[in-house]
Design a protein around this motif. Structure first.
Motif, PDB file in Angstrom:
ATOM      1  N   SER A   8     -10.795 -85.390  -4.349  1.00  8.36           N
ATOM      2  CA  SER A   8     -10.033 -86.467  -4.993  1.00  8.36           C
ATOM      3  C   SER A   8     -10.867 -87.731  -4.984  1.00  8.36           C
ATOM      4  CB  SER A   8      -8.734 -86.748  -4.242  1.00  8.36           C
ATOM      5  OG  SER A   8      -7.933 -85.606  -4.249  1.00  8.36           O
ATOM      6  N   ASN A  15      -6.128 -93.043  -9.911  1.00  6.21           N
ATOM      7  CA  ASN A  15      -6.642 -91.740  -9.452  1.00  6.21           C
ATOM      8  C   ASN A  15      -7.461 -91.114 -10.562  1.00  6.21           C
ATOM      9  OD1 ASN A  15      -5.285 -91.836  -6.961  1.00  6.21           O
ATOM     10  ND2 ASN A  15      -3.392 -91.236  -7.996  1.00  6.21           N
ATOM     11  N   LEU A  17      -9.835 -88.383 -10.024  1.00 11.82           N
ATOM     12  CA  LEU A  17      -9.838 -86.927  -9.803  1.00 11.82           C
ATOM     13  C   LEU A  17      -8.779 -86.605  -8.753  1.00 11.82           C
ATOM     14  CD1 LEU A  17     -13.577 -85.792  -9.578  1.00 11.82           C
ATOM     15  CD2 LEU A  17     -11.982 -85.349 -11.424  1.00 11.82           C
ATOM     16  N   ARG A  18      -8.020 -85.523  -9.020  1.00  9.90           N
ATOM     17  CA  ARG A  18      -6.975 -85.169  -8.058  1.00  9.90           C
ATOM     18  C   ARG A  18      -7.129 -83.720  -7.631  1.00  9.90           C
ATOM     19  NH1 ARG A  18      -1.769 -87.696 -11.194  1.00  9.90           N
ATOM     20  NH2 ARG A  18      -3.097 -88.927 -12.530  1.00  9.90           N
ATOM     21  N   ASN A  19      -7.371 -83.541  -6.373  1.00 11.58           N
ATOM     22  CA  ASN A  19      -7.423 -82.207  -5.783  1.00 11.58           C
ATOM     23  C   ASN A  19      -8.208 -81.231  -6.667  1.00 11.58           C
ATOM     24  OD1 ASN A  19      -6.873 -80.465  -3.748  1.00 11.58           O
ATOM     25  ND2 ASN A  19      -4.871 -79.851  -4.559  1.00 11.58           N
ATOM     26  N   PHE A  20      -9.383 -81.625  -7.042  1.00  8.15           N
ATOM     27  CA  PHE A  20     -10.179 -80.889  -8.024  1.00  8.15           C
ATOM     28  C   PHE A  20     -11.000 -79.792  -7.325  1.00  8.15           C
ATOM     29  CE2 PHE A  20     -13.695 -80.082 -10.824  1.00  8.15           C
ATOM     30  CZ  PHE A  20     -13.187 -80.244 -12.101  1.00  8.15           C
ATOM     31  N   SER A  21     -10.922 -78.583  -7.842  1.00  6.17           N
ATOM     32  CA  SER A  21     -11.702 -77.478  -7.248  1.00  6.17           C
ATOM     33  C   SER A  21     -12.457 -76.733  -8.340  1.00  6.17           C
ATOM     34  CB  SER A  21     -10.783 -76.514  -6.510  1.00  6.17           C
ATOM     35  OG  SER A  21     -10.203 -77.170  -5.418  1.00  6.17           O
ATOM     36  N   SER A  38     -11.020 -88.946 -18.483  1.00  6.01           N
ATOM     37  CA  SER A  38     -10.418 -87.759 -17.860  1.00  6.01           C
ATOM     38  C   SER A  38     -11.003 -87.480 -16.482  1.00  6.01           C
ATOM     39  CB  SER A  38     -10.617 -86.545 -18.769  1.00  6.01           C
ATOM     40  OG  SER A  38     -12.001 -86.359 -19.003  1.00  6.01           O
ATOM     41  N   ILE A 204     -10.601 -80.566 -18.482  1.00  3.97           N
ATOM     42  CA  ILE A 204      -9.887 -81.398 -17.511  1.00  3.97           C
ATOM     43  C   ILE A 204      -9.158 -82.533 -18.220  1.00  3.97           C
ATOM     44  CG2 ILE A 204     -11.493 -80.866 -15.631  1.00  3.97           C
ATOM     45  CD1 ILE A 204     -12.580 -83.709 -15.824  1.00  3.97           C
ATOM     46  N   LYS A 206      -6.834 -86.133 -16.957  1.00  2.00           N
ATOM     47  CA  LYS A 206      -6.324 -86.986 -15.868  1.00  2.00           C
ATOM     48  C   LYS A 206      -6.761 -86.477 -14.500  1.00  2.00           C
ATOM     49  CE  LYS A 206      -2.446 -88.498 -18.600  1.00  2.00           C
ATOM     50  NZ  LYS A 206      -1.140 -88.085 -19.055  1.00  2.00           N
ATOM     51  N   GLU A 208      -7.476 -83.466 -13.483  1.00  2.00           N
ATOM     52  CA  GLU A 208      -7.056 -82.132 -13.030  1.00  2.00           C
ATOM     53  C   GLU A 208      -7.559 -81.070 -13.993  1.00  2.00           C
ATOM     54  OE1 GLU A 208      -2.844 -82.352 -10.852  1.00  2.00           O
ATOM     55  OE2 GLU A 208      -2.900 -83.451 -12.745  1.00  2.00           O
TER      56      GLU A 208
END
Lengths: 326, 537
Positions: A8, A15, A17-21, A38, A204, A206, A208
């Motif tokens: 993140s 925010n 990047l959120r919990n990006f994998s 984005s 991706i 926002k 995610e």
């Protein structure tokens, strides 16, 4: 090769990047596609070490480079970055630019090959301001590969180029990366560029991941209206009209299942081929001819369709048209 | 709390190297004199009650009158001249455009001394007033006239700050806007008010804030004309009463004043910046011929005449007409002192600025970015405040080590660093911004060492900006008076202190020589800067 786990990043209250994998295999070419804002450029900066994530972990070649109280500096990461504005050093010739990176003198043989493949021999003694955008882009690419990185990151590599240069350079980039078995992460807002260059696409929005897959899969089975629209104009038709369709998009705005049919996927009704196909009948509301194709807006009973047809037939506004869906 | 924890954790993890550590340390040292003033604001003072009840009101309002008056007049002159030379063509325009920067070479105190006898012209008028109006009224008229003269004098030598910044924004942003306005049917006579002024407002405000800072910084000119500003109050508290705490409290008032000006600047600019996308060369200048060009030429020549040619002419006539002997004072050694300390300090200042700006840009460490702002606060602070801060720093560090900042060359150079770092900062930082931070990021991802990047990449690209920064600081230091006056070593004179000493002894004619020397030193540097700026560096 590269594992991004739950990363993140935010700037102030925003925010990005959120919990990006993400997991990338060695030698794979990945394109991260998204609109402006984005989070795709932030992702590159996090991988390269120019930014530090707020949460999560980035592992490069089995070494944690960010996270878990570890931070490896960009200089020590074994990955290089090709910037959107190329970031060529204006006080150096193209050759000096290429050989400026650490230990690049040791990779002379490889660099000469790169120069040959990218066809930049003739501009090596010129300065950046004396070269075209395409030439600068190729030099920036060669410079980033000259330090022999395990991973190369590219920020919008084709965005500043003319359409005519794009296709050629996309091919050059792909061939080069494949020839030297270099893993690459490319970020772009243009899904067509991404399809030309990469093995796998990650869309991706926002910060995610919205969809992750090979290009044909994304094209034929987009999981949202937004992804479908990335590939160009399309028609969103209620799934109930195509009950047998395997591909569907759930529209969060209307809570309905839809399917996407591209304007060029319609064809004129042909009795011999129509069996089992959905037929639409409507009146032409507007029509314009673009590059030997009609761009038609067809008003049907319950919906309005965008259709592209070969312009060899005579069509006019108000005329009734019978079409087959794919 | 969690956010703060994350921030500090991140700062601790990222790039803790000698570059960042040294840059942060140097920034903090440079900020320390100002910090000490802020920390010692509540110190005990025997004289404060007297100052507060009898003098403070006068100090504050004199400063206010002066700043407002000089601000308005120099804006009118600066913007007006910039507008005329950018959008009109008339005979001699090219020369006037260049000559208009010359008053920059004249410090306010030299301009004031060159008009030292101006009040004498009004003596018959004052005599008449005394007889016909009354003594108190005459004193009031005299005071008003003094303010008027000081305001005009300051404006005529400080307007080039507004002129240069307005001209730059007119050239960068104005031409495209004018073309657009013309196609939208805005009449030519409304262009300035409706289109140009709103667009170049950030440029005007930037120049104006420099004018205000210079006005607040002045000591000798206002002292000569008897205008009691806050800066005068600080000097009197320290030199007259040896009361550092009162000086610190007055400094705090002046700092508050400066912060109000800076806040005002920020609000008025509303975050606007030059974007350099206006296009510059396409607009045709409007040709003015015949009698119509006379008012324009007169408007441009008046400040030039009053702010440069008359003062310089008078200084020359004093030097030549009164047989001033160079042996009356050791001119050569004083000139060498001035050149030596100005050169050494300006090179050191530019090196410090370059080092911190490079570290800030290369490593992008947030704490350094924030702390470096503190290091450049000095230019907003009048020399008197910095001098008081350094006196306080000297007494603080003397508790730990026996090192004298006061009365030593190193102390004087340190004070110049505190005051003028911001002057060199601006051209270097903006050139680095223009260059784009990606250059250094690219260098990092290519695994190039910071040393190699500094020497082979940043230095060659920025060397012209470094030269300009060095020249600007050199000019400022060679003219500097208040700091040098307080902190110079015993028996160490510069041209500015020599001028001040001679004037204090009423040796006006003799003061012409060091005054002219200051102008001669600044002149080539100004010419060089202007040439480089015209080339777009």
């Amino acid at each position: 090769m590269l594992q991004i786990q739950g990363v993140s990043k935010s700037y102030g209250m925003q925010n990005v990047l959120r919990n990006f994998s993400l997991d990338i295999e060695s030698g794979e070419i990945i394109s991260v596609v998204g609109s402006s804002g984005s989070g795709k450029t932030t992702l590159l900066r996090l991988i390269s070490g120019l930014e530090m994530p707020d949460d999560g972990q980035i592992t490069l070649k089995n070494e944690i480079v960010s996270g878990n109280n570890n931070f490896v500096r960009p200089e020590d990461r074994d990955c290089s970055l090709v910037f959107q504005d190329y970031a060529l050093f204006p006080n150096m010739s193209m050759r000096q630019n290429i050989y400026f990176g650490k230990n690049s003198e040791n990779n002379k043989e490889k660099i000469e090959q790169l120069i040959e493949i990218t066809d930049i021999e003739s501009i090596l003694e010129k300065f950046p301001h004396q070269c075209s955008g395409g030439e600068q882009q190729r030099v920036a690419l060669v410079r980033s590969l000259a330090v022999n990185p395990s991973l190369v990151l590219m920020d919008e590599p084709l965005s500043n180029l003319d359409q005519s240069l794009k296709a050629n350079l996309a091919l050059v980039i792909r061939n080069l990366l494949k020839k030297f078995k270099i893993t690459a992460v490319i970020v772009t807002h243009d899904i067509m560029d991404a399809m030309e260059m990469s093995d796998r696409l990650i869309v991706i929005d926002k910060g995610e991941v919205m969809q992750n897959g090979i290009s044909n899969e994304l094209y034929s089975n987009p999981q949202s209206k937004k992804i479908a629209l990335l590939f160009g104009d399309t028609n969103f038709i209620p799934l109930k009209m195509f009950p047998d369709s395997k591909n569907k998009i759930f529209d969060v705005d209307t809570n309905k299942d839809l399917i996407s049919i591209r304007p060029n996927q319609f064809s004129l009704y042909d009795e011999d081929l129509a069996s089992g196909k959905k037929v639409f009948v409507g009146k032409i509301e507007s029509i314009r001819e673009v590059a030997l194709e009609y761009k038609i807006k067809l008003k049907c009973k319950d919906l309005s369709l965008k259709v592209s047809l070969n312009s060899q037939i005579e069509l006019s506004i108000g005329q009734e048209l019978k079409l087959m869906a794919p | 709390m969690k956010r703060a924890y994350k921030y500090f954790k991140k700062e601790l993890l990222s790039d803790n190297n000698v570059w960042n550590t040294l840059s942060i340390l140097v920034s903090l040292i440079i900020f320390s004199p100002i910090l000490l003033i802020i920390l010692n604001i509540t110190g005990e003072s025997n004289n404060w009650l007297h100052i507060k009840e009898n003098l403070l009101f006068n100090y504050v309002f004199s400063t206010l009158y002066l700043v407002i008056g000089v601000g308005i007049i120099s804006t009118v002159i600066g913007v007006g001249c910039a507008w005329f030379v950018t959008y009109y063509n008339f005979s001699g325009r090219k020369y006037i455009e260049w000559l208009l920067i010359l008053p920059m070479t004249i410090p306010t105190y030299i301009a004031a001394y060159s008009y030292y006898d101006i009040l004498e012209i009004f003596n018959p008028f004052f005599n008449w007033c005394r007889v016909n109006i009354g003594l108190e009224e005459t004193i009031m008229i005299e005071n008003i006239l003094i303010y008027f003269i000081v305001i005009m004098l300051f404006s005529f030598v400080l307007y080039p700050y507004v002129y240069l910044s307005s001209k730059a924004s007119l050239t960068i942003q104005g031409s495209r806007a004018i073309e657009a306005a013309k196609t939208l049917g805005i009449p030519t006579n409304q262009l300035l008010w409706k289109v140009i002024i709103p667009i170049i407002r950030p440029g005007i405000i930037a120049g104006l804030s420099l004018v205000v800072m210079e006005t607040l910084n002045d000591y000798a000119a206002v002292e000569y004309f008897g205008v009691s500003t806050l800066t005068i109050g600080i000097f009197r508290s320290w030199f007259g009463m040896y009361d550092m705490n009162s000086a610190i409290r007055l400094s705090f008032f002046l700092i508050t004043f400066v912060f109000i000006v800076l806040a005002f600047e920020k609000i008025l600019r509303k975050g606007a910046k030059y974007d350099g996308k206006g296009g510059s060369s396409t607009l045709e200048r409007i040709e003015i011929r015949g009698y119509k060009k006379l008012p324009v030429i007169l408007f441009c020549l008046t400040p030039l005449l009053l702010g440069f040619f008359i003062p310089v002419g008078r200084l020359f006539s004093w030097m030549l007409g009164h047989n001033v002997s160079m042996n009356d004072f050791n001119l050569l050694s004083v000139t060498l002192n001035t050149l030596g300390i100005s050169l050494a300090s300006s090179v050191l200042i530019v090196l410090i600025a370059f080092f911190i700006i490079f570290s800030k840009n290369y490593f992008n460490k947030d704490s350094l970015r924030k702390l470096s702002h503190l290091a450049i606060l000095g230019y907003s602070m009048p020399g008197a405040i910095i001098a008081i801060g350094i006196l306080k720093l000297n007494s603080t560090i003397n508790g730990f080590i026996s090192f004298m900042l006061i009365g030593s060359i190193s102390g004087l150079i340190f004070s110049y660093v505190v005051r003028f770092l911001a002057v060199s900062w601006q051209p270097i930082d903006s050139s680095m911004e223009k260059l784009g931070s990606n250059i250094n990021k690219a260098s990092r991802t290519l695994n190039v060492s910071p040393q190699k990047s500094l020497i082979h990449l940043n230095y060659p690209i920025l060397k012209k900006s470094l030269l300009i920064a060095c020249l600007i600081v050199f000019i400022d230091i060679s003219k500097e008076l208040p700091l040098t006056l307080i902190l110079r070593p015993f028996n160490f004179d510069t041209l500015s202190t020599l001028t001040y000493d001679l004037i204090s002894q009423a040796q006006f004619f003799q003061s012409s020589v060091p005054s002219l020397m200051i102008i001669c030193i600044s002149l080539p540097a100004i010419v060089l800067i202007n040439r480089q700026v015209d080339k777009g560096v």
